[in-house]
Motif scaffolding. Structure first.
Motif: not given
Length: 193
Positions: A145, A177, A180
């Motif tokens: 990621r 981020l 995620q």
């Protein structure tokens, strides 16, 4: 948004019988800039004029040309092309015809400008440091990621419970981020500044 070069580039031209070769390349430190200049300078040439820019540090040199007619126009070309972390060297072999101070400034600055215009560039991303902790099983996905968003893993420390990570990521990507990583870990992984 500033750019740096993804590699070495070269531009050649002849102006009133003087030959000019402009060389440009990416640098990461003042020492790399000096090494680039020393490596590519031609001691048989009449002049080896140069400039480099690295963040708020910069240097230029006229190498015997009248003051301000070579180094400063090269530096101005670097700034006009919105480049950073770049060194530019212009090598001149005198052809017997005087160019005058304006002609010299146009020749050096113009050569640097044309070289940088045709150079392969990459955007410089300003990254901020953040940290997080994750489990061993999540490490690969966390790194993936971070990489997908243009971030870097600066340091990883293994602990008894998992991994502590120090990251660098663009300011605009921090929120993405965080979302995620929260999805990945059911809210356990938190980014800290």
């Amino acid at each position: 948004m500033p750019f740096t070069l993804s590699g070495f580039c070269e531009y050649r031209e002849e102006i009133r019988k003087s030959r000019f070769i402009t060389l440009a390349g990416p640098i990461g430190s003042p020492a790399e800039a000096q090494a680039f200049i020393e490596q590519h300078s031609d001691l048989n040439a009449t002049h080896n004029c140069w400039a480099w820019k690295l963040g708020d540090q910069y240097r230029s040199n006229d190498d015997g040309e009248p003051g301000g007619t070579a180094g400063r126009p090269i530096l101005a070309a670097i700034e006009a092309q919105d480049c950073d972390q770049v060194a530019v060297l212009v090598i001149r072999w005198y052809g017997g015809i005087q160019l005058g101070t304006g002609g010299l400034a146009r020749a050096y600055g113009g050569g640097a400008n044309k070289c940088l215009q045709g150079a392969p560039k990459v955007e410089l991303i300003s990254r901020v440091p953040v940290s997080c902790a994750c489990g061993f099983g999540e490490l690969v996905l966390v790194k993936l990621r971070v990489a997908e968003l243009g971030g870097l893993v600066l340091e990883e420390s293994f602990t008894g419970n998992g991994v502590d990570l120090k990251l660098a990521i663009g300011e605009a990507q921090i929120e993405t981020l965080q979302l995620q990583l929260a999805d990945l870990s059911r809210g356990r992984i938190l980014l800290q500044r």
